[in-house]
Scaffold this motif. Structure first.
Motif, PDB file in Angstrom:
ATOM      1  N   UNK A 191      -8.316 -12.614  -2.357  1.00 37.93           N
ATOM      2  CA  UNK A 191      -7.856 -13.471  -1.263  1.00 37.93           C
ATOM      3  C   UNK A 191      -8.974 -14.448  -0.908  1.00 37.93           C
ATOM      4  N   UNK A 192      -8.633 -15.446  -0.091  1.00 37.56           N
ATOM      5  CA  UNK A 192      -9.648 -16.359   0.430  1.00 37.56           C
ATOM      6  C   UNK A 192     -10.507 -15.599   1.438  1.00 37.56           C
ATOM      7  N   UNK A 193     -11.774 -15.997   1.532  1.00 33.51           N
ATOM      8  CA  UNK A 193     -12.683 -15.261   2.411  1.00 33.51           C
ATOM      9  C   UNK A 193     -12.246 -15.278   3.878  1.00 33.51           C
ATOM     10  N   UNK A 194     -11.492 -16.298   4.297  1.00 32.05           N
ATOM     11  CA  UNK A 194     -11.014 -16.347   5.685  1.00 32.05           C
ATOM     12  C   UNK A 194     -10.035 -15.222   5.985  1.00 32.05           C
ATOM     13  N   UNK A 195      -9.367 -14.693   4.943  1.00 29.80           N
ATOM     14  CA  UNK A 195      -8.354 -13.643   5.138  1.00 29.80           C
ATOM     15  C   UNK A 195      -8.844 -12.281   4.650  1.00 29.80           C
ATOM     16  N   UNK A 196     -10.152 -12.159   4.421  1.00 32.91           N
ATOM     17  CA  UNK A 196     -10.673 -10.936   3.799  1.00 32.91           C
ATOM     18  C   UNK A 196     -10.316  -9.683   4.598  1.00 32.91           C
ATOM     19  N   UNK A 197     -10.652  -9.682   5.883  1.00 27.92           N
ATOM     20  CA  UNK A 197     -10.442  -8.460   6.666  1.00 27.92           C
ATOM     21  C   UNK A 197      -8.971  -8.183   6.906  1.00 27.92           C
ATOM     22  N   UNK A 198      -8.171  -9.208   7.027  1.00 34.34           N
ATOM     23  CA  UNK A 198      -6.721  -8.993   7.165  1.00 34.34           C
ATOM     24  C   UNK A 198      -6.161  -8.317   5.915  1.00 34.34           C
ATOM     25  N   UNK A 199      -6.549  -8.808   4.722  1.00 31.98           N
ATOM     26  CA  UNK A 199      -6.092  -8.200   3.475  1.00 31.98           C
ATOM     27  C   UNK A 199      -6.703  -6.811   3.302  1.00 31.98           C
ATOM     28  N   UNK A 200      -7.932  -6.625   3.727  1.00 25.01           N
ATOM     29  CA  UNK A 200      -8.602  -5.325   3.639  1.00 25.01           C
ATOM     30  C   UNK A 200      -7.810  -4.257   4.392  1.00 25.01           C
ATOM     31  N   UNK A 201      -7.492  -4.537   5.647  1.00 23.79           N
ATOM     32  CA  UNK A 201      -6.763  -3.556   6.461  1.00 23.79           C
ATOM     33  C   UNK A 201      -5.318  -3.397   5.984  1.00 23.79           C
ATOM     34  N   UNK A 202      -4.688  -4.503   5.577  1.00 24.14           N
ATOM     35  CA  UNK A 202      -3.309  -4.404   5.085  1.00 24.14           C
ATOM     36  C   UNK A 202      -3.238  -3.603   3.791  1.00 24.14           C
ATOM     37  N   UNK A 203      -4.275  -3.660   2.971  1.00 24.59           N
ATOM     38  CA  UNK A 203      -4.313  -2.861   1.745  1.00 24.59           C
ATOM     39  C   UNK A 203      -4.392  -1.375   2.074  1.00 24.59           C
ATOM     40  N   UNK A 204      -5.199  -1.021   3.069  1.00 21.64           N
ATOM     41  CA  UNK A 204      -5.243   0.383   3.504  1.00 21.64           C
ATOM     42  C   UNK A 204      -3.866   0.857   3.962  1.00 21.64           C
ATOM     43  N   UNK A 205      -3.189   0.027   4.754  1.00 20.11           N
ATOM     44  CA  UNK A 205      -1.856   0.390   5.235  1.00 20.11           C
ATOM     45  C   UNK A 205      -0.859   0.497   4.094  1.00 20.11           C
ATOM     46  N   UNK A 206      -0.982  -0.383   3.098  1.00 18.98           N
ATOM     47  CA  UNK A 206      -0.066  -0.337   1.950  1.00 18.98           C
ATOM     48  C   UNK A 206      -0.254   0.958   1.158  1.00 18.98           C
ATOM     49  N   UNK A 207      -1.483   1.395   0.982  1.00 18.73           N
ATOM     50  CA  UNK A 207      -1.742   2.643   0.265  1.00 18.73           C
ATOM     51  C   UNK A 207      -1.111   3.826   0.997  1.00 18.73           C
ATOM     52  N   UNK A 208      -1.296   3.852   2.332  1.00 17.88           N
ATOM     53  CA  UNK A 208      -0.710   4.952   3.125  1.00 17.88           C
ATOM     54  C   UNK A 208       0.810   4.905   3.064  1.00 17.88           C
ATOM     55  N   UNK A 209       1.392   3.717   3.171  1.00 17.94           N
ATOM     56  CA  UNK A 209       2.849   3.576   3.170  1.00 17.94           C
ATOM     57  C   UNK A 209       3.453   3.985   1.831  1.00 17.94           C
ATOM     58  N   UNK A 210       2.824   3.578   0.722  1.00 23.75           N
ATOM     59  CA  UNK A 210       3.330   3.947  -0.602  1.00 23.75           C
ATOM     60  C   UNK A 210       3.253   5.451  -0.803  1.00 23.75           C
ATOM     61  N   UNK A 211       2.153   6.064  -0.381  1.00 22.75           N
ATOM     62  CA  UNK A 211       2.011   7.518  -0.528  1.00 22.75           C
ATOM     63  C   UNK A 211       3.068   8.262   0.270  1.00 22.75           C
ATOM     64  N   UNK A 212       3.372   7.762   1.466  1.00 21.27           N
ATOM     65  CA  UNK A 212       4.386   8.415   2.303  1.00 21.27           C
ATOM     66  C   UNK A 212       5.772   8.246   1.709  1.00 21.27           C
ATOM     67  N   UNK A 213       6.104   7.031   1.253  1.00 21.25           N
ATOM     68  CA  UNK A 213       7.437   6.785   0.694  1.00 21.25           C
ATOM     69  C   UNK A 213       7.656   7.547  -0.609  1.00 21.25           C
ATOM     70  N   UNK A 214       6.612   7.682  -1.419  1.00 16.18           N
ATOM     71  CA  UNK A 214       6.744   8.398  -2.693  1.00 16.18           C
ATOM     72  C   UNK A 214       6.672   9.904  -2.524  1.00 16.18           C
TER      73      UNK A 214
END
Length: 270
Positions: free
Chosen positions: A231-254
């Motif tokens: 991602x662009x550096x301006x969105x780094x932390x937003x993508x960082x936290x959203x990636x953590x949430x995506x990992x948790x969500x995928x694990x829960x759904x699967x």
């Protein structure tokens, strides 16, 4: 010499001195105004020609100092003071001050080198002198940055130039580093496909660099999946936290089981 002659001499001398003092004050005020206008016009011309803001501020500061020194020498010359001797005295004082303030001169020299090499510019997100933040200003003696927690911080140019400089804004995208620990019973290949699809849907993830999702390691708990979106550096932390949430969500759904270490107990026969 009678009293009237003395009074006339004193009044004439004081009047002449008062005129010179008033003229010097007027010269100072008008000269400062002209210097301000000249530096402003110079910076405006550089901005119109899309000169780097860092270079514009730096050259403006140097020009202002040089013009102010010239103004002071001109006022002293108006009072009849020999400016050549004053300049020699100023040079000697400069040597003494330079010996005492060698660190300040070092900062000045480092700032000049950075101006030539230009490892970063105003507005870049960098790591300099052990600090991370957005460059606010490059001054004569120090670089001012704003840290992510919104603290205005001044770093000496010597420390900036003598240390590692990391410019996160120099490249169009930046990689986010995350990992997902899976249980040993989870199909790692299926997990990779699920995580890759989930991460690709995160807002502001770069499409020019597809997310990198692959097996990073194996341990006693199970496989470790590296999840690396760009991602662009301006969105780094937003993508960082959203990636953590995506990992948790995928694990829960699967319905993946929680990764827990497995211990094997062996007992020796009696």
């Amino acid at each position: 010499m009678d009293m009237q002659t003395i009074q006339a001499f004193v009044s004439t001398t004081l009047a002449a001195l008062a005129i010179k003092v008033l003229a010097a004050i007027a010269f100072w005020i008008i000269g400062r105004w002209i210097i301000g206008q000249a530096v402003g016009l110079m910076q405006a011309a550089m901005n119109r020609n899309h000169i780097d803001p860092t270079l514009t501020k730096y050259l403006g500061s140097i020009a202002a100092i040089a013009l102010n020194v010239t103004l002071v020498l001109g006022i002293l010359g108006y009072f009849g003071i020999q400016t050549t001797s004053f300049a020699a005295m100023l040079a000697g004082a400069g040597v003494a001050i330079g010996a005492a303030w060698s660190g300040m001169l070092g900062n000045f020299a480092a700032g000049a080198f950075m101006l030539v090499l230009r490892p970063f510019k105003v507005g870049d997100f960098v790591q300099i002198g052990g600090l991370t933040g957005t460059v606010h200003e490059l001054g004569l003696f120090g670089t001012t940055i704003v840290t992510p927690d919104n603290v205005l911080t001044l770093v000496g140019n010597t420390k900036v130039f003598g240390d590692t400089v990391m410019n996160f804004s120099a490249r169009p995208v930046r990689r986010v580093e995350r990992t997902a620990q899976l249980a040993g019973s989870v199909d790692a290949l299926d997990a990779i496909e699920r995580l890759r699809a989930a991460v690709a849907r995160i807002p502001n993830v770069a499409t020019s660099h597809p997310p990198e999702v692959s097996v990073l390691d194996m341990n006693l708990v199970g496989p470790v999946i590296a999840v690396r979106p760009y991602c662009h550096t301006d969105h780094y932390w937003q993508v960082y936290f959203d990636t953590n949430e995506a990992i948790i969500r995928v694990a829960k759904e699967a319905g993946w089981p929680a990764p827990t270490p497995t211990q094997i107990m062996r007992t020796a026969p009696l």
